[in-house]
Design a protein around this motif. Structure first.
Motif, mmCIF file in Angstrom:
data_model
loop_
_atom_site.group_PDB
_atom_site.id
_atom_site.type_symbol
_atom_site.label_atom_id
_atom_site.label_comp_id
_atom_site.label_asym_id
_atom_site.label_seq_id
_atom_site.Cartn_x
_atom_site.Cartn_y
_atom_site.Cartn_z
ATOM 1 N N ARG A 404 86.835 -27.809 -19.738
ATOM 2 C CA ARG A 404 87.814 -26.747 -19.956
ATOM 3 C C ARG A 404 87.622 -25.562 -19.020
ATOM 4 O O ARG A 404 88.453 -24.655 -18.968
ATOM 5 C CB ARG A 404 87.744 -26.270 -21.406
ATOM 6 N N VAL A 405 86.523 -25.536 -18.288
ATOM 7 C CA VAL A 405 86.286 -24.488 -17.285
ATOM 8 C C VAL A 405 86.232 -25.161 -15.919
ATOM 9 O O VAL A 405 86.389 -26.358 -15.793
ATOM 10 C CB VAL A 405 84.988 -23.717 -17.593
ATOM 11 N N ASP A 406 86.002 -24.362 -14.873
ATOM 12 C CA ASP A 406 86.092 -24.901 -13.512
ATOM 13 C C ASP A 406 84.740 -24.877 -12.801
ATOM 14 O O ASP A 406 84.688 -24.812 -11.576
ATOM 15 C CB ASP A 406 87.127 -24.113 -12.716
ATOM 16 N N SER A 407 83.661 -24.923 -13.577
ATOM 17 C CA SER A 407 82.336 -24.825 -12.979
ATOM 18 C C SER A 407 81.961 -26.114 -12.260
ATOM 19 O O SER A 407 82.433 -27.196 -12.588
ATOM 20 C CB SER A 407 81.291 -24.531 -14.070
ATOM 21 N N THR A 408 81.060 -25.980 -11.279
ATOM 22 C CA THR A 408 80.519 -27.145 -10.574
ATOM 23 C C THR A 408 79.503 -27.850 -11.478
ATOM 24 O O THR A 408 78.702 -27.209 -12.156
ATOM 25 C CB THR A 408 79.850 -26.700 -9.269
ATOM 26 N N VAL A 409 79.550 -29.193 -11.485
ATOM 27 C CA VAL A 409 78.739 -29.978 -12.420
ATOM 28 C C VAL A 409 77.869 -30.960 -11.634
ATOM 29 O O VAL A 409 78.332 -31.572 -10.673
ATOM 30 C CB VAL A 409 79.625 -30.753 -13.416
ATOM 31 N N LYS A 419 77.573 -42.471 -15.166
ATOM 32 C CA LYS A 419 77.794 -41.119 -14.647
ATOM 33 C C LYS A 419 79.242 -40.928 -14.191
ATOM 34 O O LYS A 419 79.815 -39.860 -14.364
ATOM 35 C CB LYS A 419 76.824 -40.838 -13.485
ATOM 36 N N GLU A 420 79.817 -41.985 -13.623
ATOM 37 C CA GLU A 420 81.209 -41.860 -13.159
ATOM 38 C C GLU A 420 82.169 -41.670 -14.336
ATOM 39 O O GLU A 420 83.157 -40.943 -14.228
ATOM 40 C CB GLU A 420 81.608 -43.102 -12.357
ATOM 41 N N ILE A 421 81.888 -42.316 -15.475
ATOM 42 C CA ILE A 421 82.745 -42.139 -16.655
ATOM 43 C C ILE A 421 82.692 -40.696 -17.136
ATOM 44 O O ILE A 421 83.707 -40.118 -17.533
ATOM 45 C CB ILE A 421 82.304 -43.110 -17.773
ATOM 46 N N ILE A 422 81.514 -40.078 -17.077
ATOM 47 C CA ILE A 422 81.389 -38.662 -17.443
ATOM 48 C C ILE A 422 82.247 -37.817 -16.513
ATOM 49 O O ILE A 422 82.962 -36.905 -16.949
ATOM 50 C CB ILE A 422 79.912 -38.208 -17.381
ATOM 51 N N ALA A 423 82.193 -38.113 -15.211
ATOM 52 C CA ALA A 423 82.995 -37.361 -14.236
ATOM 53 C C ALA A 423 84.477 -37.520 -14.525
ATOM 54 O O ALA A 423 85.242 -36.543 -14.480
ATOM 55 C CB ALA A 423 82.668 -37.825 -12.814
ATOM 56 N N ARG A 424 84.920 -38.741 -14.830
ATOM 57 C CA ARG A 424 86.335 -38.948 -15.121
ATOM 58 C C ARG A 424 86.743 -38.229 -16.402
ATOM 59 O O ARG A 424 87.859 -37.711 -16.513
ATOM 60 C CB ARG A 424 86.627 -40.448 -15.240
ATOM 61 N N ILE A 438 89.132 -37.714 -6.605
ATOM 62 C CA ILE A 438 88.736 -38.452 -5.407
ATOM 63 C C ILE A 438 87.236 -38.696 -5.464
ATOM 64 O O ILE A 438 86.450 -37.765 -5.589
ATOM 65 C CB ILE A 438 89.093 -37.662 -4.126
ATOM 66 N N LYS A 439 86.837 -39.980 -5.356
ATOM 67 C CA LYS A 439 85.417 -40.327 -5.410
ATOM 68 C C LYS A 439 84.910 -40.649 -4.007
ATOM 69 O O LYS A 439 85.566 -41.379 -3.261
ATOM 70 C CB LYS A 439 85.196 -41.528 -6.317
ATOM 71 N N VAL A 440 83.761 -40.108 -3.668
ATOM 72 C CA VAL A 440 83.098 -40.414 -2.400
ATOM 73 C C VAL A 440 81.669 -40.861 -2.721
ATOM 74 O O VAL A 440 80.909 -40.119 -3.347
ATOM 75 C CB VAL A 440 83.050 -39.197 -1.452
ATOM 76 N N THR A 481 89.937 -32.903 -8.313
ATOM 77 C CA THR A 481 88.477 -32.954 -8.443
ATOM 78 C C THR A 481 87.911 -33.880 -7.374
ATOM 79 O O THR A 481 88.441 -34.974 -7.153
ATOM 80 C CB THR A 481 88.068 -33.474 -9.834
ATOM 81 N N LEU A 482 86.829 -33.441 -6.722
ATOM 82 C CA LEU A 482 86.110 -34.267 -5.752
ATOM 83 C C LEU A 482 84.786 -34.684 -6.375
ATOM 84 O O LEU A 482 83.954 -33.849 -6.701
ATOM 85 C CB LEU A 482 85.875 -33.494 -4.454
ATOM 86 N N PHE A 483 84.595 -36.008 -6.560
ATOM 87 C CA PHE A 483 83.388 -36.537 -7.187
ATOM 88 C C PHE A 483 82.486 -37.105 -6.101
ATOM 89 O O PHE A 483 82.790 -38.113 -5.475
ATOM 90 C CB PHE A 483 83.766 -37.615 -8.198
#
Length: 693
Positions: A404-409, A419-424, A438-440, A481-483
Motif C-alpha cells: 500500500r506504500v511505495d517503499s523499496t523492498v 520470492k517472486e510470488i511475494i513480489a507479484r 517487469i522482471k529482470v 514495478t521493476l523486480f
C-alpha cells in the motif's frame, strides 16, 4: 454520374459576328473566362476566351473586329452522356457540352467537376461512417504515427471514450494495450487475442492497412466478451466442482449406489463394484425393481427409503453370494420430494476392517476438506498463493502492508521459497497494479548485455544494436514495478548506475547523452547474504541500504511444515487438470513428505508432485512411490528400548501414543508438538483424539 447531371445548362454564347468589344463586356459583366461560339442553329463552331482578347489588345486590333476572326475553331468538346471520370481527364477549364448533332447544350467547368466529386466523396464518407457506426463490434484504426484516425460508435460504447475526444491523439495515451503499435512495428497481424480495457474483456483481431502497396496504418476490430468470460468462469467453476465430486466419490472406500426418485440407477462407484462384484454396465439406467426380479439383489433398500422417506439399513444377499450391509439415504429437493437415493454398501465379512479404514478415510477427508477450504479462501484473493503456517501468514501480511506504500523492498530467502510470488503480491495490491511488473534476472543475463537490458540503448550504441535503439527495463516498468531477481549477481560497475537511478529517479541509455526520467518501484530479491557481501567488497554498501528499506525474509519450507499439505493438494489438483488424470495421495505419503527437509523448497516439492502424477501408474500415490531418499528420511533411525515381545502393530501404536503424549505434556500446544515431532498440526490432533490423550 453523367456530364448532363452537373453541367451548366443554357450557357452564355457568342456568334461569330459579335465584336471583340462586346465579348469583353460580356466577360466582364458575367465574370467568365470564355464562351462558346455558335451559329444560327446553335451548332458549336468555336470558342472565344480571354486569351483571344489579350492577343487582340497586344496586336492593337480594333474592338469592332468580329469574334469569328479570332476564335478557336478546333474546339475540344464532350457529349452530355459521358462520365465525370472521362471528363476529368480532359484538362480544359471550360468544356463545351454538345448533343449528338453538335448542338450546344451546356458548359462543364473544372469547378463543376470538383464540386461533384466532393459531393460524391462526402456521400461515400457518410455511407462508410454509417456502416462503421452500425457495427456491433468496436473498430479502431491508427496511422503509421500511432494517431487514432477511426473510432466508431461501438468503440465509444465499449471503451467509454467519445470519438471527438480521441481522434488525432496517440493510441498509446488512450488505450496502451490495443497491440496496434506492435502490429505496426512487427508487421505481423494478430487474430483472436484477448485484451482487458478497464472492466471490459474484449476479443480482438489486429490487421495492417495498405493503400497502393504502401503501409498506411493498422486497425483493430474487437468484441466485448465480458459476459461470455463470466459465463466461462462459472462453467469452469462447475467443471471443477464436478471433478472434486468425482474425486470424492471415487476416493470413498464404501460402495456408493445412487438412484433417482424413480429408483432408476444413475451412478455407482468403483468401490461398489469391488465390494459387490457387480459392474456398472449391468445396472446403469435400469430400475431397481427389474434388478431385484433378475436376482441381482435379494431386496432393494431404495424402495424402503422412497416409502418411508428416511434413512434405512438392510442386510441382503447379492448374486455373487456376498452378504452386504446397505444403508440408503434420501436426498430431497426444495419441494420436499425425493430426487436421489444414495446407498452405501459394506461387506459384512470385512466390516471391522472397513470400520478402521473408514475412520482413517474420515480423518483424511476432514484434513483434505480443511486444507481445500483454506486453499479456496486464499484463492479468492490470490490464485497462486497457498499458505497455512503462521510464519508465511506474517510474510504475506507484511507484503500486503508494504504494497500500500511505495517503499523499496528487498526479499531474501533460499532458492525456491517463492520470492517472486511475494513480489507479484506486492505489485497486485499497490497503486501501480495497473502498470507493468517487469522482471529482470540479474544472474541469467551476461554482464555485457545486462546494462543495455536495464537502461536501454541508443542507435548505434554498439555492434549489433537495433538501428532505432531500444527501451530498457526501467522505461518499460515506468508507472509500474521493476523486480530485480538475484540482485546479488549484479556486477559492481552496474551497481553504481543502479544506485544513481534509485537516487536521481533518472537513467541514461547506453550511448545516450540525455537523461530520462523514470517512475518505477524497485523490488529486489536474493538468496545471498548481501550484508556479508558488502563486508567482502562484493556489493556496494550504499546500494544495499538503498535497496533494503523494507526487508522481507521468506522462510524455507522445512521451517513451515504446516504449508506442505496444502501445497501438495494445490499441486496435485493443478497437475491432475494439466494431464487430465485423477491421482490421489495416501496419508502415509503425505506424512513422509511433511517430514522431508526440502532443500529445494516449494520448487522442489512442485517438481516432485508433477513427477509422481506423471510416473505413478496407479491412481493412488503411496509411500512406495516416493523417492528412496524421502522414504529413508521417513523411516528414520530411532533407538527404542524393548522389554518384552508384543504384536508389532500394538508396539507401533504404543510408541506413537507415548511420543504424542510426551510432546503435548512438555509443550502444551498441538502446533509446538507438531513442530518437534516433525508432522503437521492436524496429524497431532488426530493422534490425540485416537488415543484419548
Amino acid at each position: 454520374m453523367k456530364v448532363a447531371e452537373i453541367m451548366t445548362k443554357d450557357p452564355i454564347t457568342l456568334c461569330k459576328e459579335d465584336t471583340i468589344g462586346k465579348a469583353a463586356e460580356i466577360f466582364h459583366n458575367e465574370r467568365i473566362d470564355g464562351a462558346p461560339v455558335v451559329d444560327a442553329e446553335n451548332k458549336l463552331i468555336g470558342i472565344f476566351t480571354k486569351s483571344h482578347l489579350m492577343k487582340a489588345v497586344k496586336e492593337g486590333l480594333e474592338n469592332s473586329i468580329a469574334v469569328g476572326k479570332l476564335m478557336q475553331t478546333d474546339v475540344m468538346k464532350i457529349t452530355e452522356d459521358r462520365t465525370l471520370e472521362s471528363a476529368w481527364k480532359i484538362k480544359i477549364g471550360r468544356l463545351p457540352v454538345v448533343d449528338k448533332d453538335n448542338g450546344l447544350v451546356g458548359i462543364l467547368t473544372r469547378t463543376d467537376l470538383v464540386e461533384a466529386f466532393y459531393t460524391q466523396s462526402q456521400k461515400v464518407v457518410g455511407e462508410l461512417t454509417t456502416i462503421l457506426d452500425s457495427s456491433h463490434n468496436g473498430i479502431i484504426a491508427i496511422d503509421v504515427e500511432g494517431r487514432i484516425i477511426t473510432f466508431n460508435s461501438a468503440a465509444e460504447e465499449i471503451l467509454g471514450y467519445k470519438a471527438e475526444e480521441v481522434l488525432g491523439r496517440q493510441i498509446a495515451d488512450i488505450i496502451p494495450n490495443t497491440g496496434l503499435i506492435n502490429v505496426l512495428e512487427t508487421g505481423e497481424e494478430e487474430f483472436g487475442e484477448k485484451i482487458n480495457v478497464g472492466d471490459v474483456v474484449a476479443l480482438t483481431n489486429r490487421s495492417l492497412i495498405y493503400k497502393d502497396g504502401e503501409l498506411r496504418g493498422s486497425m483493430a476490430i474487437f468484441q466485448d466478451i465480458s459476459e461470455l468470460e463470466k459465463v466461462s468462469e462459472e462453467l469452469n467453476t462447475v467443471k471443477n466442482l464436478n471433478k472434486e465430486l468425482d474425486a470424492i466419490i471415487e476416493s470413498v472406500s464404501d460402495g456408493l449406489y445412487v438412484t433417482d426418485g424413480n429408483a432408476d440407477t444413475i451412478r455407482i462407484n468403483s468401490a461398489y463394484e469391488e465390494i459387490t462384484g457387480i459392474k456398472s454396465e449391468e445396472v446403469l439406467g435400469r430400475n431397481m425393481e427389474e434388478l431385484v426380479e433378475e436376482g441381482i439383489f435379494s431386496e432393494a433398500v431404495t424402495f424402503q427409503v422412497l416409502e418411508k422417506e428416511e434413512s434405512v439399513s438392510v442386510m441382503h444377499d447379492i448374486k455373487t453370494g456376498k452378504q452386504v450391509l446397505s444403508t440408503g439415504n434420501p436426498v430431497f429437493n426444495e419441494e420436499g420430494e425425493i430426487v436421489r437415493v444414495v446407498t452405501t454398501a459394506r461387506d459384512v465379512e470385512e466390516l471391522n476392517h472397513l470400520k478402521q479404514e473408514l475412520e482413517k478415510t474420515k480423518e483424511l477427508s476432514e484434513k483434505y476438506y480443511s486444507e481445500l477450504e483454506k486453499l479456496r479462501s486464499q484463492q479468492l484473493e490470490f490464485d497462486e498463493i497457498v499458505i497455512k503456517s503462521g510464519k508465511m501468514e506474517r510474510v504475506f501480511d507484511l507484503a500486503l502492508q508494504v504494497g500500500r506504500v511505495d517503499s523499496t523492498v528487498l526479499i531474501t530467502g533460499e532458492s525456491g521459497v517463492g520470492k517472486e510470488i511475494i513480489a507479484r503480491t506486492i505489485h497486485k495490491v499497490s497503486d501501480r497494479r495497473d502498470g507493468s511488473l517487469i522482471k529482470v534476472n540479474c544472474g541469467a543475463i551476461p554482464d555485457n548485455l545486462l546494462e543495455a537490458e536495464l537502461f536501454g540503448y541508443e542507435e548505434g550504441a554498439f555492434t549489433g544494436a537495433k538501428s532505432e535503439g531500444k527501451m530498457g527495463m526501467f522505461e518499460l516498468a515506468n508507472d509500474g514495478t521493476l523486480f530485480l531477481d538475484e540482485i546479488g549477481e549484479l556486477p559492481l560497475n552496474l551497481q553504481v548506475k543502479l544506485l544513481r537511478a534509485l537516487q536521481e529517479k533518472e537513467i541514461m541509455r547506453v550511448g545516450g547523452t540525455e537523461s530520462i526520467d523514470i517512475n518505477a518501484r524497485i523490488i529486489s530479491a536474493t538468496n545471498q547474504d548481501l550484508e556479508q557481501m558488502t563486508k567482502e567488497g562484493k556489493f556496494r554498501e550504499d546500494l544495499y541500504y538503498r535497496l533494503n528499506v523494507v526487508p522481507i525474509y521468506v522462510p524455507p519450507l522445512r521451517e513451515r511444515k504446516e504449508d506442505i499439505t496444502p501445497l501438495i493438494s494445490h499441486f496435485l489438483q493443478e497437475f491432475n487438470e494439466k494431464f487430465e488424470v485423477n491421482k490421489t495421495i495416501a496419508s502415509a505419503a503425505i506424512e513422509a513428505l511433511e517430514n522431508y527437509d526440502w532443500m529445494g523448497n516449494v520448487r522442489e516439492l512442485e517438481n516432485l508432485i508433477e513427477r509422481l502424477v506423471v510416473m505413478t501408474s496407479e491412481q493412488m500415490i503411496t509411500l512406495d512411490c516416493l523417492p528412496e531418499h524421502i522414504k529413508k528420511k521417513q523411516q528414520g533411525n530411532l533407538d527404542i528400548e524393548i522389554f518384552d515381545i508384543i504384536p508389532l502393530k500394538q508396539g507401533v501404536s504404543k510408541v506413537e501414543e507415548d511420543l504424542v503424549k510426551m510432546a503435548l505434556d512438555k509443550y502444551g500446544s498441538t502446533y509446538k508438538a507438531a513442530e518437534v515431532l516433525g508432522v503437521s498440526q492436524p496429524t497431532v490432533v488426530r493422534k490425540k483424539q485416537k488415543y484419548g490423550i
